[in-house]
Design a protein around this motif. Structure first.
Motif, PDB file in Angstrom:
ATOM      1  N   CYS A   1      43.201  29.203  31.889  1.00 19.27           N
ATOM      2  CA  CYS A   1      42.228  28.691  32.849  1.00 19.27           C
ATOM      3  C   CYS A   1      41.247  27.785  32.128  1.00 19.27           C
ATOM      4  O   CYS A   1      41.217  27.725  30.895  1.00 19.27           O
ATOM      5  CB  CYS A   1      41.520  29.818  33.583  1.00 19.27           C
ATOM      6  N   LEU A   2      40.482  27.060  32.915  1.00 23.43           N
ATOM      7  CA  LEU A   2      39.448  26.183  32.386  1.00 23.43           C
ATOM      8  C   LEU A   2      38.095  26.820  32.647  1.00 23.43           C
ATOM      9  O   LEU A   2      37.936  27.581  33.593  1.00 23.43           O
ATOM     10  CB  LEU A   2      39.532  24.812  33.065  1.00 23.43           C
ATOM     11  N   GLY A   3      37.117  26.524  31.804  1.00 26.77           N
ATOM     12  CA  GLY A   3      35.791  27.108  31.967  1.00 26.77           C
ATOM     13  C   GLY A   3      34.724  26.241  31.338  1.00 26.77           C
ATOM     14  O   GLY A   3      34.926  25.041  31.129  1.00 26.77           O
ATOM     15  N   GLN A   4      33.618  26.835  30.985  1.00 29.12           N
ATOM     16  CA  GLN A   4      32.519  26.121  30.334  1.00 29.12           C
ATOM     17  C   GLN A   4      32.820  25.959  28.854  1.00 29.12           C
ATOM     18  O   GLN A   4      33.547  26.759  28.260  1.00 29.12           O
ATOM     19  CB  GLN A   4      31.217  26.878  30.535  1.00 29.12           C
ATOM     20  N   ALA A   5      32.231  24.947  28.251  1.00 31.84           N
ATOM     21  CA  ALA A   5      32.474  24.655  26.835  1.00 31.84           C
ATOM     22  C   ALA A   5      32.188  25.861  25.954  1.00 31.84           C
ATOM     23  O   ALA A   5      32.932  26.149  25.019  1.00 31.84           O
ATOM     24  CB  ALA A   5      31.640  23.453  26.398  1.00 31.84           C
ATOM     25  N   ALA A   6      31.118  26.599  26.242  1.00 30.95           N
ATOM     26  CA  ALA A   6      30.744  27.761  25.422  1.00 30.95           C
ATOM     27  C   ALA A   6      31.735  28.910  25.557  1.00 30.95           C
ATOM     28  O   ALA A   6      31.743  29.809  24.723  1.00 30.95           O
ATOM     29  CB  ALA A   6      29.346  28.238  25.814  1.00 30.95           C
ATOM     30  N   SER A   7      32.578  28.892  26.577  1.00 33.14           N
ATOM     31  CA  SER A   7      33.522  29.990  26.816  1.00 33.14           C
ATOM     32  C   SER A   7      34.928  29.706  26.302  1.00 33.14           C
ATOM     33  O   SER A   7      35.800  30.561  26.414  1.00 33.14           O
ATOM     34  CB  SER A   7      33.597  30.287  28.309  1.00 33.14           C
ATOM     35  N   ILE A   8      35.179  28.530  25.781  1.00 33.29           N
ATOM     36  CA  ILE A   8      36.524  28.194  25.297  1.00 33.29           C
ATOM     37  C   ILE A   8      36.927  29.194  24.221  1.00 33.29           C
ATOM     38  O   ILE A   8      36.165  29.490  23.311  1.00 33.29           O
ATOM     39  CB  ILE A   8      36.586  26.750  24.768  1.00 33.29           C
ATOM     40  N   GLY A   9      38.119  29.737  24.350  1.00 38.77           N
ATOM     41  CA  GLY A   9      38.622  30.735  23.413  1.00 38.77           C
ATOM     42  C   GLY A   9      38.395  32.157  23.869  1.00 38.77           C
ATOM     43  O   GLY A   9      38.801  33.092  23.198  1.00 38.77           O
ATOM     44  N   ALA A  10      37.771  32.329  25.030  1.00 38.18           N
ATOM     45  CA  ALA A  10      37.541  33.674  25.554  1.00 38.18           C
ATOM     46  C   ALA A  10      38.754  34.163  26.336  1.00 38.18           C
ATOM     47  O   ALA A  10      39.448  33.380  26.979  1.00 38.18           O
ATOM     48  CB  ALA A  10      36.314  33.688  26.455  1.00 38.18           C
ATOM     49  N   VAL A  11      38.988  35.458  26.262  1.00 36.61           N
ATOM     50  CA  VAL A  11      40.042  36.106  27.045  1.00 36.61           C
ATOM     51  C   VAL A  11      39.339  37.060  27.992  1.00 36.61           C
ATOM     52  O   VAL A  11      38.477  37.839  27.585  1.00 36.61           O
ATOM     53  CB  VAL A  11      41.026  36.870  26.134  1.00 36.61           C
TER      54      VAL A  11
ATOM     55  N   SER B   1      44.986  17.953  26.708  1.00 43.20           N
ATOM     56  CA  SER B   1      44.348  17.702  25.412  1.00 43.20           C
ATOM     57  C   SER B   1      43.910  18.979  24.694  1.00 43.20           C
ATOM     58  O   SER B   1      43.164  18.919  23.730  1.00 43.20           O
ATOM     59  CB  SER B   1      43.146  16.765  25.597  1.00 43.20           C
ATOM     60  N   THR B   2      44.380  20.119  25.142  1.00 51.85           N
ATOM     61  CA  THR B   2      44.029  21.401  24.528  1.00 51.85           C
ATOM     62  C   THR B   2      44.748  21.557  23.190  1.00 51.85           C
ATOM     63  O   THR B   2      45.923  21.219  23.067  1.00 51.85           O
ATOM     64  CB  THR B   2      44.407  22.555  25.464  1.00 51.85           C
ATOM     65  N   ARG B   3      44.057  22.115  22.206  1.00 51.33           N
ATOM     66  CA  ARG B   3      44.652  22.323  20.885  1.00 51.33           C
ATOM     67  C   ARG B   3      45.671  23.464  20.918  1.00 51.33           C
ATOM     68  O   ARG B   3      45.377  24.557  21.388  1.00 51.33           O
ATOM     69  CB  ARG B   3      43.568  22.647  19.862  1.00 51.33           C
ATOM     70  N   LEU B   4      46.853  23.206  20.395  1.00 53.50           N
ATOM     71  CA  LEU B   4      47.915  24.205  20.347  1.00 53.50           C
ATOM     72  C   LEU B   4      47.512  25.399  19.486  1.00 53.50           C
ATOM     73  O   LEU B   4      47.842  26.540  19.805  1.00 53.50           O
ATOM     74  CB  LEU B   4      49.214  23.586  19.822  1.00 53.50           C
ATOM     75  N   ASN B   5      46.771  25.169  18.408  1.00 57.61           N
ATOM     76  CA  ASN B   5      46.335  26.265  17.546  1.00 57.61           C
ATOM     77  C   ASN B   5      45.523  27.290  18.329  1.00 57.61           C
ATOM     78  O   ASN B   5      45.712  28.498  18.183  1.00 57.61           O
ATOM     79  CB  ASN B   5      45.522  25.717  16.367  1.00 57.61           C
ATOM     80  N   LEU B   6      44.614  26.821  19.170  1.00 51.60           N
ATOM     81  CA  LEU B   6      43.810  27.724  19.997  1.00 51.60           C
ATOM     82  C   LEU B   6      44.705  28.534  20.924  1.00 51.60           C
ATOM     83  O   LEU B   6      44.577  29.757  21.028  1.00 51.60           O
ATOM     84  CB  LEU B   6      42.787  26.925  20.817  1.00 51.60           C
ATOM     85  N   VAL B   7      45.634  27.863  21.586  1.00 47.97           N
ATOM     86  CA  VAL B   7      46.519  28.534  22.533  1.00 47.97           C
ATOM     87  C   VAL B   7      47.391  29.565  21.815  1.00 47.97           C
ATOM     88  O   VAL B   7      47.572  30.685  22.299  1.00 47.97           O
ATOM     89  CB  VAL B   7      47.372  27.508  23.308  1.00 47.97           C
ATOM     90  N   MET B   8      47.901  29.226  20.649  1.00 49.07           N
ATOM     91  CA  MET B   8      48.720  30.175  19.868  1.00 49.07           C
ATOM     92  C   MET B   8      47.906  31.397  19.455  1.00 49.07           C
ATOM     93  O   MET B   8      48.390  32.530  19.552  1.00 49.07           O
ATOM     94  CB  MET B   8      49.277  29.494  18.607  1.00 49.07           C
ATOM     95  N   ASN B   9      46.675  31.183  18.988  1.00 48.80           N
ATOM     96  CA  ASN B   9      45.826  32.315  18.594  1.00 48.80           C
ATOM     97  C   ASN B   9      45.542  33.226  19.771  1.00 48.80           C
ATOM     98  O   ASN B   9      45.581  34.454  19.645  1.00 48.80           O
ATOM     99  CB  ASN B   9      44.513  31.808  17.987  1.00 48.80           C
ATOM    100  N   MET B  10      45.253  32.643  20.922  1.00 52.28           N
ATOM    101  CA  MET B  10      44.954  33.445  22.107  1.00 52.28           C
ATOM    102  C   MET B  10      46.199  34.191  22.589  1.00 52.28           C
ATOM    103  O   MET B  10      46.119  35.361  22.966  1.00 52.28           O
ATOM    104  CB  MET B  10      44.381  32.555  23.211  1.00 52.28           C
ATOM    105  N   ALA B  11      47.357  33.535  22.562  1.00 47.05           N
ATOM    106  CA  ALA B  11      48.603  34.193  22.973  1.00 47.05           C
ATOM    107  C   ALA B  11      48.917  35.366  22.046  1.00 47.05           C
ATOM    108  O   ALA B  11      49.349  36.432  22.503  1.00 47.05           O
ATOM    109  CB  ALA B  11      49.759  33.188  22.984  1.00 47.05           C
ATOM    110  N   GLY B  12      48.693  35.188  20.749  1.00 44.22           N
ATOM    111  CA  GLY B  12      48.908  36.280  19.799  1.00 44.22           C
ATOM    112  C   GLY B  12      47.982  37.450  20.072  1.00 44.22           C
ATOM    113  O   GLY B  12      48.400  38.606  20.052  1.00 44.22           O
TER     114      GLY B  12
END
Length: 193
Positions: free
Chosen positions: A107-117, A159-170
């Motif tokens: 999902c999309l959210g506020q800049a300060a929340s990027i990387g939150a699950v 334009s989302t970074r794959l590294n972020l998505v991989m870390n969150m999926a893990g």
């Protein structure tokens, strides 16, 4: 990609205790389930868009564990996305009687929340962030905030970074597995005298 519901438990993927916090949250749900109720994880998204690949990556990582304790729908090889979500849900409910469904999506959210699950009660609404009308998914939901929401929703996903998505999926896949295993161990332990 979904819009976030109101009730939720929030952790950041950089929190050293994030996995145990999420696992405990999942375990609290699983401990309430009767043993006959099958856990089914539905990981929504596509590998054609970096930000929207959180679901299929999570499903693929979960699939590597080959656990008999839950079922997985949605992987990189066989994604669940807007075009097949309704038929996948029909197949799921045709195959399992009263499953406990966990919906996983970016999902999309506020800049300060990027990387939150976020984990919460009730279904997620896939596609709502990009104005798609799709069936709701899940008795509970897991949403990963992968980028900033707003007018450029689809561009933000691209334009989302794959590294972020991989870390969150893990993080999500590890936490789900530990939560399921913790609840399974509690279910088979004999009662204290």
């Amino acid at each position: 990609m979904s819009i976030l519901p109101m009730t939720r438990h929030y952790v950041t993927h950089t929190d050293p205790a994030a996995s145990m916090r999420l696992a405990s949250r999942f375990g609290s749900y699983f401990n309430l389930l009767p043993p006959c109720r099958r856990i089914v994880v539905v990981c929504i998204g596509t590998d054609r868009c970096t930000g929207d690949s959180l679901g299929p990556l999570t499903g693929t990582l979960l699939g590597k564990y080959r656990s008999p304790e839950f079922e997985i729908f949605g992987t990189l090889e066989n994604p669940v996305h807007a075009m097949n979500l309704a038929s996948t849900m029909d197949q799921l409910y045709g195959r399992f009687e009263d499953p406990f469904v966990i919906g996983v999506d970016a999902c999309l959210g506020q800049a300060a929340s990027i990387g939150a699950v976020l984990v919460g009660d009730g279904p997620l609404r896939p596609g709502a962030g990009v104005n798609k009308q799709l069936p709701p998914v899940g008795d509970i939901h897991v949403s990963g905030i992968v980028n900033i929401g707003g007018l450029l929703g689809y561009q933000a996903l691209q334009s989302t970074r794959l590294n972020l998505v991989m870390n969150m999926a893990g993080l999500i896949s590890r936490s789900l597995l530990v939560g399921v295993r913790m609840s399974a161990e509690r279910a088979i332990k004999p009662a204290a005298p």
